[in-house]
Design a protein around this motif. Sequence first.
Motif, PDB file in Angstrom:
ATOM      1  N   TYR A 159      -9.129  -2.155 -15.078  1.00 55.61           N
ATOM      2  CA  TYR A 159      -8.683  -1.225 -13.389  1.00 55.61           C
ATOM      3  C   TYR A 159      -8.799  -2.562 -12.540  1.00 55.61           C
ATOM      4  N   GLY A 160      -9.206  -3.454 -13.042  1.00 55.19           N
ATOM      5  CA  GLY A 160      -9.311  -4.764 -11.694  1.00 55.19           C
ATOM      6  C   GLY A 160      -7.981  -5.143 -11.910  1.00 55.19           C
ATOM      7  N   ILE A 161      -7.521  -5.659 -13.076  1.00 56.48           N
ATOM      8  CA  ILE A 161      -5.717  -6.231 -13.715  1.00 56.48           C
ATOM      9  C   ILE A 161      -4.456  -5.924 -13.025  1.00 56.48           C
ATOM     10  N   ILE A 162      -4.829  -3.954 -13.041  1.00 57.24           N
ATOM     11  CA  ILE A 162      -4.004  -3.547 -12.934  1.00 57.24           C
ATOM     12  C   ILE A 162      -3.695  -3.761 -11.317  1.00 57.24           C
ATOM     13  N   VAL A 163      -4.940  -3.165 -10.460  1.00 60.10           N
ATOM     14  CA  VAL A 163      -5.563  -2.999  -8.997  1.00 60.10           C
ATOM     15  C   VAL A 163      -4.708  -4.579  -8.539  1.00 60.10           C
ATOM     16  N   PHE A 164      -5.199  -5.417  -9.115  1.00 57.01           N
ATOM     17  CA  PHE A 164      -4.690  -6.690  -8.073  1.00 57.01           C
ATOM     18  C   PHE A 164      -2.761  -7.521  -8.145  1.00 57.01           C
ATOM     19  N   LEU A 165      -2.302  -6.640 -10.131  1.00 60.65           N
ATOM     20  CA  LEU A 165      -1.150  -6.245  -9.781  1.00 60.65           C
ATOM     21  C   LEU A 165      -0.274  -5.693  -8.820  1.00 60.65           C
ATOM     22  N   ILE A 166      -1.150  -3.948  -8.406  1.00 61.17           N
ATOM     23  CA  ILE A 166      -0.062  -3.610  -7.834  1.00 61.17           C
ATOM     24  C   ILE A 166      -0.191  -3.923  -6.269  1.00 61.17           C
ATOM     25  N   ARG A 167      -1.898  -4.352  -6.064  1.00 52.06           N
ATOM     26  CA  ARG A 167      -1.116  -5.085  -4.154  1.00 52.06           C
ATOM     27  C   ARG A 167      -0.025  -6.239  -4.187  1.00 52.06           C
ATOM     28  N   LYS A 168      -0.326  -7.002  -6.040  1.00 54.53           N
ATOM     29  CA  LYS A 168       0.576  -7.880  -4.950  1.00 54.53           C
ATOM     30  C   LYS A 168       1.952  -7.483  -4.951  1.00 54.53           C
ATOM     31  N   PHE A 169       2.068  -6.532  -5.344  1.00 53.36           N
ATOM     32  CA  PHE A 169       3.721  -6.305  -5.521  1.00 53.36           C
ATOM     33  C   PHE A 169       3.741  -5.140  -4.272  1.00 53.36           C
ATOM     34  N   GLN A 170       2.975  -4.663  -3.702  1.00 53.61           N
ATOM     35  CA  GLN A 170       2.895  -3.652  -2.573  1.00 53.61           C
ATOM     36  C   GLN A 170       3.145  -5.166  -2.125  1.00 53.61           C
ATOM     37  N   LYS A 171       2.340  -5.600  -1.826  1.00 51.83           N
ATOM     38  CA  LYS A 171       2.559  -6.874  -0.592  1.00 51.83           C
ATOM     39  C   LYS A 171       3.399  -7.511  -0.214  1.00 51.83           C
ATOM     40  N   GLU A 172       4.523  -7.559  -1.121  1.00 50.18           N
ATOM     41  CA  GLU A 172       5.562  -8.165  -1.121  1.00 50.18           C
ATOM     42  C   GLU A 172       7.152  -6.759  -0.986  1.00 50.18           C
ATOM     43  N   LYS A 173       6.567  -5.464  -0.717  1.00 50.89           N
ATOM     44  CA  LYS A 173       7.589  -4.843  -0.575  1.00 50.89           C
ATOM     45  C   LYS A 173       6.811  -4.067   0.930  1.00 50.89           C
ATOM     46  N   THR A 174       5.967  -4.028   1.490  1.00 51.71           N
ATOM     47  CA  THR A 174       5.361  -3.762   2.569  1.00 51.71           C
ATOM     48  C   THR A 174       6.174  -2.938   3.485  1.00 51.71           C
ATOM     49  N   ASP A 175       6.915  -4.783   4.030  1.00 50.99           N
ATOM     50  CA  ASP A 175       7.991  -4.576   5.268  1.00 50.99           C
ATOM     51  C   ASP A 175       9.359  -4.576   4.729  1.00 50.99           C
ATOM     52  N   GLU A 176       9.418  -2.967   5.410  1.00 53.65           N
ATOM     53  CA  GLU A 176      10.325  -1.871   5.222  1.00 53.65           C
ATOM     54  C   GLU A 176      10.570  -1.609   5.651  1.00 53.65           C
ATOM     55  N   LEU A 177      11.796  -0.170   5.727  1.00 56.34           N
ATOM     56  CA  LEU A 177      12.556   0.521   6.642  1.00 56.34           C
ATOM     57  C   LEU A 177      12.118   1.871   6.352  1.00 56.34           C
ATOM     58  N   LYS A 178      11.810   3.113   6.806  1.00 58.59           N
ATOM     59  CA  LYS A 178      11.041   4.379   6.524  1.00 58.59           C
ATOM     60  C   LYS A 178      12.197   4.554   7.988  1.00 58.59           C
ATOM     61  N   GLU A 179      12.499   6.554   7.607  1.00 60.24           N
ATOM     62  CA  GLU A 179      12.570   7.424   7.938  1.00 60.24           C
ATOM     63  C   GLU A 179      11.670   7.819   8.833  1.00 60.24           C
ATOM     64  N   ILE A 180      12.140   8.248  10.014  1.00 64.21           N
ATOM     65  CA  ILE A 180      10.651   9.175  10.612  1.00 64.21           C
ATOM     66  C   ILE A 180      11.181  10.362  11.403  1.00 64.21           C
ATOM     67  N   ARG A 181      10.686  10.727  11.899  1.00 68.14           N
ATOM     68  CA  ARG A 181      11.018  12.394  12.772  1.00 68.14           C
ATOM     69  C   ARG A 181       9.559  12.782  13.701  1.00 68.14           C
ATOM     70  N   ILE A 182       9.628  12.739  14.604  1.00 70.82           N
ATOM     71  CA  ILE A 182       8.915  14.268  16.201  1.00 70.82           C
ATOM     72  C   ILE A 182       8.923  14.701  16.805  1.00 70.82           C
ATOM     73  N   PRO A 183       8.604  15.750  15.757  1.00 70.94           N
ATOM     74  CA  PRO A 183       9.101  16.692  16.043  1.00 70.94           C
ATOM     75  C   PRO A 183       8.251  17.532  17.026  1.00 70.94           C
ATOM     76  N   ILE A 184       9.250  17.800  17.876  1.00 73.19           N
ATOM     77  CA  ILE A 184       8.519  18.287  19.860  1.00 73.19           C
ATOM     78  C   ILE A 184       9.333  19.426  20.216  1.00 73.19           C
ATOM     79  N   ASP A 185       9.020  20.514  20.318  1.00 73.67           N
ATOM     80  CA  ASP A 185       9.241  21.345  21.454  1.00 73.67           C
ATOM     81  C   ASP A 185      10.719  22.315  20.348  1.00 73.67           C
ATOM     82  N   GLY A 186      10.170  22.540  19.111  1.00 76.58           N
ATOM     83  CA  GLY A 186      11.230  23.194  18.494  1.00 76.58           C
ATOM     84  C   GLY A 186      11.733  22.387  17.386  1.00 76.58           C
TER      85      GLY A 186
END
Length: 268
Positions: free
Chosen positions: A134-161
């Motif tokens: 589990y420790g090995i897998i989590v380490f690899l996941i965090r390393k991969f996610q750290k490299e991919k963290t800065d990215e563009l996201k689509e967002i929406r802000i619901p306001i008044d319908g």
Amino acid sequence: MYYKLYIDSVFFIQFVMNLCLLSITGKILKCTATHLRIIFGALLGAVIICLVILLPLFNMKIRLIIGAIPVSMIMIRVVFKVHTPRLLIKSCMVMAFYSFLLGSIVLWLDSRFAWPVWLRYSIRTFVLFIFFGYGIIVFLIRKFQKEKTDELKEIRIPIDGHNVHMKALLDTGNHLAEPVSGAPVCILSESAAKELQAYFIPEKYHAIPFRSVGKSAGIMDAYELPELVIKDTYRDICCKRVIVAICNTGISKDSIYQMILHPGLIEN
């Protein structure tokens, strides 16, 4: 030849495996759950697997194969409250893949070294192998996610319908926080703020102190939005009462994004 199974040992090992797999699945899909929900889901999965083993139908291998998918779905549904069938299937596939990977690591550790017989077949040793894998897998996941963290996201802000749509940059370097509550603060461009200006309520105003290169200190005007939805890879993340600070520098008018997201909104 036959094998003798101790149901209490099977229950304990399955519980530990479920804990690790649910934690890994949550990290991969970026789904949040309380520790109590994860523990309850792991216990529930272990109980169901033990019941499947005790059923006098088919042989053991068939029972385990048939039972694995429904048990995974039940655990994911209970722990992460997944509603859509598509996401539920994806979650099960993720759990199945990491279950195979974790099992492979455990088998490799078991066969790699010349363990004494009394130690090799000990439940404590097996559980230790599971946590090590589990420790090995989590380490690899965090390393991969750290490299991919800065990215563009689509967002929406619901306001008044209706919804205000824009692109946002998820920036791990954004540690801006509201000084009193410590709540994460996103940065909004002036051009995007003009579109939302009519919905900025004076009662929801915040003064956000900041430091930046070339300027020792400053104050940004900020307002609290009732809701902000981030479109992530596998799900929509709904964030309530999000504070956005209006910044006249850092985000140009020609930029492809209009907001800088705080990473805490994704993590939480």
